[in-house]
Design a protein around this motif. Sequence first.
Motif, short mmCIF file in Angstrom:
data_model
loop_
_atom_site.label_atom_id
_atom_site.label_comp_id
_atom_site.label_asym_id
_atom_site.label_seq_id
_atom_site.Cartn_x
_atom_site.Cartn_y
_atom_site.Cartn_z
N ARG A 68 0.76 -1.08 0.14
CA ARG A 68 0.12 -0.05 0.01
C ARG A 68 0.78 1.20 0.09
O ARG A 68 1.86 1.48 0.66
CB ARG A 68 -0.82 0.01 1.24
N MET A 69 0.73 2.23 -0.66
CA MET A 69 1.41 3.51 -0.98
C MET A 69 0.42 4.60 -0.70
O MET A 69 -0.75 4.62 -0.67
CB MET A 69 1.73 3.53 -2.57
N VAL A 70 1.25 5.69 -0.22
CA VAL A 70 0.82 6.85 0.08
C VAL A 70 0.87 7.79 -1.46
O VAL A 70 2.08 7.92 -1.79
CB VAL A 70 1.62 7.85 0.83
N ILE A 71 0.03 8.31 -1.85
CA ILE A 71 0.15 8.97 -3.36
C ILE A 71 -0.42 10.46 -3.18
O ILE A 71 -1.53 10.59 -2.64
CB ILE A 71 -0.82 8.32 -4.31
N ARG A 72 0.23 11.46 -3.69
CA ARG A 72 0.04 12.75 -3.57
C ARG A 72 -0.15 13.50 -5.04
O ARG A 72 0.72 12.89 -5.88
CB ARG A 72 1.22 13.65 -2.75
N HIS A 73 -1.12 13.79 -5.37
CA HIS A 73 -1.62 14.18 -6.85
C HIS A 73 -1.64 15.72 -6.95
O HIS A 73 -2.03 16.45 -5.80
CB HIS A 73 -2.66 13.47 -7.24
N HIS A 74 -1.10 16.45 -7.99
CA HIS A 74 -1.05 17.83 -8.15
C HIS A 74 -2.81 18.31 -7.84
O HIS A 74 -2.66 19.42 -7.35
CB HIS A 74 -0.84 18.34 -9.62
N ARG A 75 -3.51 17.67 -8.27
CA ARG A 75 -5.09 18.44 -8.45
C ARG A 75 -5.85 17.94 -6.90
O ARG A 75 -6.82 18.68 -6.80
CB ARG A 75 -5.90 17.67 -9.38
N TRP A 76 -5.11 17.15 -5.72
CA TRP A 76 -5.64 17.01 -4.67
C TRP A 76 -5.24 18.11 -3.61
O TRP A 76 -5.49 17.81 -2.53
CB TRP A 76 -5.31 15.52 -4.31
N LYS A 80 -4.28 13.30 0.28
CA LYS A 80 -3.31 12.36 -0.38
C LYS A 80 -4.38 10.98 0.00
O LYS A 80 -5.27 11.02 0.73
CB LYS A 80 -2.23 12.03 0.91
N GLN A 81 -3.96 9.88 -0.90
CA GLN A 81 -4.66 8.51 -1.29
C GLN A 81 -3.80 7.69 -0.59
O GLN A 81 -2.42 7.66 -1.10
CB GLN A 81 -5.00 8.53 -2.73
N TYR A 82 -4.29 6.81 -0.06
CA TYR A 82 -3.61 5.41 0.37
C TYR A 82 -4.24 4.36 -0.60
O TYR A 82 -5.48 3.76 -0.57
CB TYR A 82 -4.07 5.06 1.82
N ALA A 83 -3.29 3.71 -1.45
CA ALA A 83 -3.84 2.51 -2.51
C ALA A 83 -2.70 2.01 -2.82
O ALA A 83 -1.34 2.09 -2.82
CB ALA A 83 -4.44 3.50 -3.60
N THR A 84 -3.02 0.81 -3.55
CA THR A 84 -2.07 -0.14 -4.25
C THR A 84 -2.11 0.30 -5.80
O THR A 84 -3.20 0.86 -6.10
CB THR A 84 -2.32 -1.62 -4.17
N THR A 98 -8.04 1.75 -4.23
CA THR A 98 -8.65 2.16 -2.83
C THR A 98 -9.58 1.48 -2.18
O THR A 98 -9.92 0.49 -2.81
CB THR A 98 -8.71 3.68 -2.90
N GLN A 99 -10.13 1.86 -0.94
CA GLN A 99 -11.43 1.42 -0.43
C GLN A 99 -12.36 1.50 -1.16
O GLN A 99 -13.53 0.92 -1.30
CB GLN A 99 -11.51 1.74 0.78
N GLY A 100 -12.36 2.59 -2.25
CA GLY A 100 -13.63 2.86 -3.21
C GLY A 100 -13.47 2.07 -4.63
O GLY A 100 -12.71 1.12 -4.57
N GLU A 101 -14.01 2.84 -5.50
CA GLU A 101 -13.74 2.32 -7.02
C GLU A 101 -12.40 2.37 -7.41
O GLU A 101 -12.06 3.49 -7.26
CB GLU A 101 -14.90 2.72 -7.89
N PRO A 102 -11.98 1.57 -8.23
CA PRO A 102 -10.55 1.82 -8.72
C PRO A 102 -10.69 2.88 -9.70
O PRO A 102 -11.69 3.10 -10.42
CB PRO A 102 -10.26 0.49 -9.51
N PHE A 103 -9.67 3.89 -9.93
CA PHE A 103 -9.54 4.78 -10.92
C PHE A 103 -8.35 5.01 -11.43
O PHE A 103 -7.17 4.88 -10.70
CB PHE A 103 -10.36 6.15 -10.18
N THR A 104 -8.21 5.70 -12.71
CA THR A 104 -6.91 5.62 -13.23
C THR A 104 -6.24 7.23 -13.52
O THR A 104 -7.29 8.06 -13.78
CB THR A 104 -7.03 4.98 -14.75
N VAL A 105 -5.47 7.35 -13.17
CA VAL A 105 -4.83 8.88 -12.99
C VAL A 105 -3.41 8.63 -14.08
O VAL A 105 -2.95 7.79 -14.34
CB VAL A 105 -4.49 9.48 -11.85
N ALA A 106 -3.05 9.85 -14.40
CA ALA A 106 -1.88 10.07 -15.41
C ALA A 106 -0.74 10.39 -14.44
O ALA A 106 -0.85 10.92 -13.38
CB ALA A 106 -1.75 11.41 -16.20
N LEU A 107 0.36 9.49 -14.97
CA LEU A 107 1.59 9.45 -13.84
C LEU A 107 2.13 11.03 -13.74
O LEU A 107 2.75 11.38 -12.88
CB LEU A 107 2.64 8.60 -14.43
N GLN A 112 4.25 12.37 -5.80
CA GLN A 112 4.84 11.76 -5.03
C GLN A 112 4.22 10.59 -4.67
O GLN A 112 2.95 10.56 -4.53
CB GLN A 112 5.06 12.52 -3.79
N ILE A 113 5.02 9.49 -4.57
CA ILE A 113 4.62 7.88 -4.20
C ILE A 113 5.55 7.41 -3.14
O ILE A 113 6.58 7.56 -3.27
CB ILE A 113 4.50 6.98 -5.28
#
Length: 336
Positions: A68-76, A80-84, A98-107, A112-113
């Motif tokens: 499980r990783m900590v992900i930080r996104h420019h638009r958030w 931060k999100q916790y996800a594999t 995540t705990q919700g529905e999977p979603f796809t984002v641009a690298l 930060q991961i």
Amino acid sequence: MMLRLFLALLVLCAATPSLADTVWLLNGDRLTGQMRLFDGGTLLLETEFGGMVRISGKSVATLETRQRMVIRHHRWRDRKQYATLRPAEAPGYVTLLTQGEPFTVALADIYQIMPTRKMLEDWIWRGNVDFALDFQRGDTDIDDRDFTLLTDFRHNNWRHNLRGEYNREYKDDVRSVDNYLAQYSLDYFIDQHWFWQGRLQYRRDDIEEISRRRSLGTGPGYQFWDNELGAFSLTSLLNLDDYEYADGGDERTASMAVRWEYNRFLVGKTLEVFTNGEVGLPLSSEVSEKLDIQGGLRFRLTSWASFNLKAEWDRVVGGDGRINQRRYTMGLGVAW
């Protein structure tokens, strides 16, 4: 029968491959290992075949992690999100589970991961040793040697911290600096941030007016963060200090002190900014001032070797003597 079954289970466990993270590159290559960090456009992957590998984020097609990783996104913003991570079909994208529905984002939109760090974990051992040597020949011959060790061991709620320093300098074969420090502190974490510390410190100086300093202290501390990018903590201590002077006098006093430990990695962990120190206020006696400050930069040459630049300031004003030393050094180090 039971012995055979037990041996079979051991063989099966030994044969089971360990789960690894996977990185697919735009050129079609695939790398496996443990993902340590994605920051500053650089991905750090620890591999069995090549140690720590640095990969440009622009070369990555997609990722997959088993941890499980900590992900930080420019638009958030600051969220931060916790996800594999799972590979996406389109290159340059990754799917977050995540705990919700999977979603796809641009690298390109992820800045930060980092792996999550649990409160209870197996032994963690980290630290660094810095060396500095200076030999000058001229009207005045100077031989200078400096050694610094900082390391800590973490297991469950306990953290053991060790610090050692040794400084010796000769000018025309006459000692001008000769001192060392040994320090041990033990932290017990009450929760993820708050801890209680006990500390024992000993200093010896064969040149300055204050020849011995012993300190026993305890007090609460707060860990603001501790992750792959660095750590920052503050500790307040109530100390019992003993001083011995070169002229044979001695003194005992109590003091309040604030101590800090800070380090931060930049540019894909190739540059580290660090500072640690202590400011003390004596409660009774002729000792009027205590400062112990250190700071500098470390440039990572490899995954374990570094080049360092440091500045140190040690100041104590006592009734029968004082110390006021400023030192500036550069040298090589080893980190783990």
